[in-house]
Design a protein around this motif. Structure first.
Motif, PDB file in Angstrom:
ATOM      1  N   ALA A   5       0.825  -1.199   0.000  1.00  0.00           N
ATOM      2  CA  ALA A   5       0.000   0.000   0.000  1.00  0.00           C
ATOM      3  C   ALA A   5       0.855   1.243   0.000  1.00  0.00           C
ATOM      4  O   ALA A   5       2.001   1.240   0.446  1.00  0.00           O
ATOM      5  CB  ALA A   5      -0.918   0.006   1.227  1.00  0.00           C
ATOM      6  N   SER A   6       0.270   2.330  -0.489  1.00  0.00           N
ATOM      7  CA  SER A   6       0.959   3.612  -0.490  1.00  0.00           C
ATOM      8  C   SER A   6       0.989   4.188   0.908  1.00  0.00           C
ATOM      9  O   SER A   6       0.034   4.058   1.664  1.00  0.00           O
ATOM     10  CB  SER A   6       0.227   4.577  -1.427  1.00  0.00           C
ATOM     11  OG  SER A   6       0.692   5.888  -1.258  1.00  0.00           O
TER      12      SER A   6
ATOM     13  N   THR B  97      -6.220   1.086  -3.349  1.00  0.00           N
ATOM     14  CA  THR B  97      -5.045   1.522  -2.598  1.00  0.00           C
ATOM     15  C   THR B  97      -5.407   1.848  -1.159  1.00  0.00           C
ATOM     16  O   THR B  97      -6.458   2.431  -0.896  1.00  0.00           O
ATOM     17  CB  THR B  97      -4.422   2.764  -3.260  1.00  0.00           C
ATOM     18  OG1 THR B  97      -4.055   2.432  -4.598  1.00  0.00           O
ATOM     19  CG2 THR B  97      -3.189   3.228  -2.495  1.00  0.00           C
TER      20      THR B  97
ATOM     21  N   SER C 184      -3.211  -7.079   1.355  1.00  0.00           N
ATOM     22  CA  SER C 184      -2.405  -5.861   1.252  1.00  0.00           C
ATOM     23  C   SER C 184      -1.288  -5.892   2.274  1.00  0.00           C
ATOM     24  O   SER C 184      -1.410  -6.523   3.333  1.00  0.00           O
ATOM     25  CB  SER C 184      -3.274  -4.621   1.475  1.00  0.00           C
ATOM     26  OG  SER C 184      -2.537  -3.437   1.289  1.00  0.00           O
TER      27      SER C 184
END
Length: 204
Positions: A8-9, A173, A122
């Motif tokens: 993930a960002s 995201t 994630s």
């Protein structure tokens, strides 16, 4: 399956609108390294070094079709593989759809799993913690849309970071929506079961 886990960002998001992930609160989620009960009370979840284990605690064969009986006998174990260091904290969302876990070390890794399939959905990059000098703790919000992570950053400062995980099942995201530096060593942190805008923490 874990090779498909998406990182993930860690960039902050300015979007104040957070959509739910399909979870509605029924009980208060729990975050610690001790065993957890699954939402349906049929399994316990615990960490064995860097592996998470979900173990059936009663025979469910009468509740399923013949082809599924063999995997639901008491003592049957399911494994969540992917961490490369000891698991320091874990929590389940209130309806049990999501399992979050964090490992010690630098950098700290937080993984979000589909509890039913053991698939890693994630991997949160840039999550706080460096060797976990104090404690690392996790908690899902009442609707399962937010994940709070508390731990130390690369400079040894206690951080409380709020991740938007509402799109984790759809492949979206995960972004940081809020961050707070605390002067205290946070031992536990929990969302209010009634208000996703409120958290309570304790420490020293």
């Amino acid at each position: 399956r874990n090779a498909r886990c998406r990182a993930a960002s860690s960039s902050a998001s300015n979007d104040s609108s957070v959509r739910g992930a399909g979870d509605s609160k029924t009980t208060q989620p729990t975050s610690h390294i001790g065993p957890l009960w699954s939402a349906n009370g049929k399994e316990i979840v615990f960490a064995s070094s860097h592996v998470l284990v979900a173990m059936t605690v009663e025979d469910l064969s009468s509740e399923v079709t013949e082809g599924e009986e063999s995997i639901l006998k008491a003592g049957t174990q399911r494994f969540f593989n992917g961490h490369s260091a000891d698991v320091a904290a874990m929590c389940l969302s209130s309806r049990g759809r999501l399992l979050a876990s964090a490992q010690v070390g630098q950098p700290c890794v937080v993984r979000i799993w589909d509890f039913a399939t053991t698939e890693c959905l994630s991997m949160l990059a840039g999550a706080p913690a460096r060797g976990v000098h104090g404690s690392l703790c996790l908690d899902f919000s009442a609707d399962g849309a937010l994940l709070c992570v508390a731990g130390r950053d690369d400079h040894g400062r206690q951080q409380i970071v709020l991740w938007d995980v509402s799109q984790v099942f759809s492949g979206g995201t995960q972004n940081i929506v809020a961050r707070q530096t605390s002067e205290f060593d946070v031992k536990r942190i929990y969302f209010s079961p009634f208000d996703t805008r409120r958290l309570v923490s304790c420490g020293e």
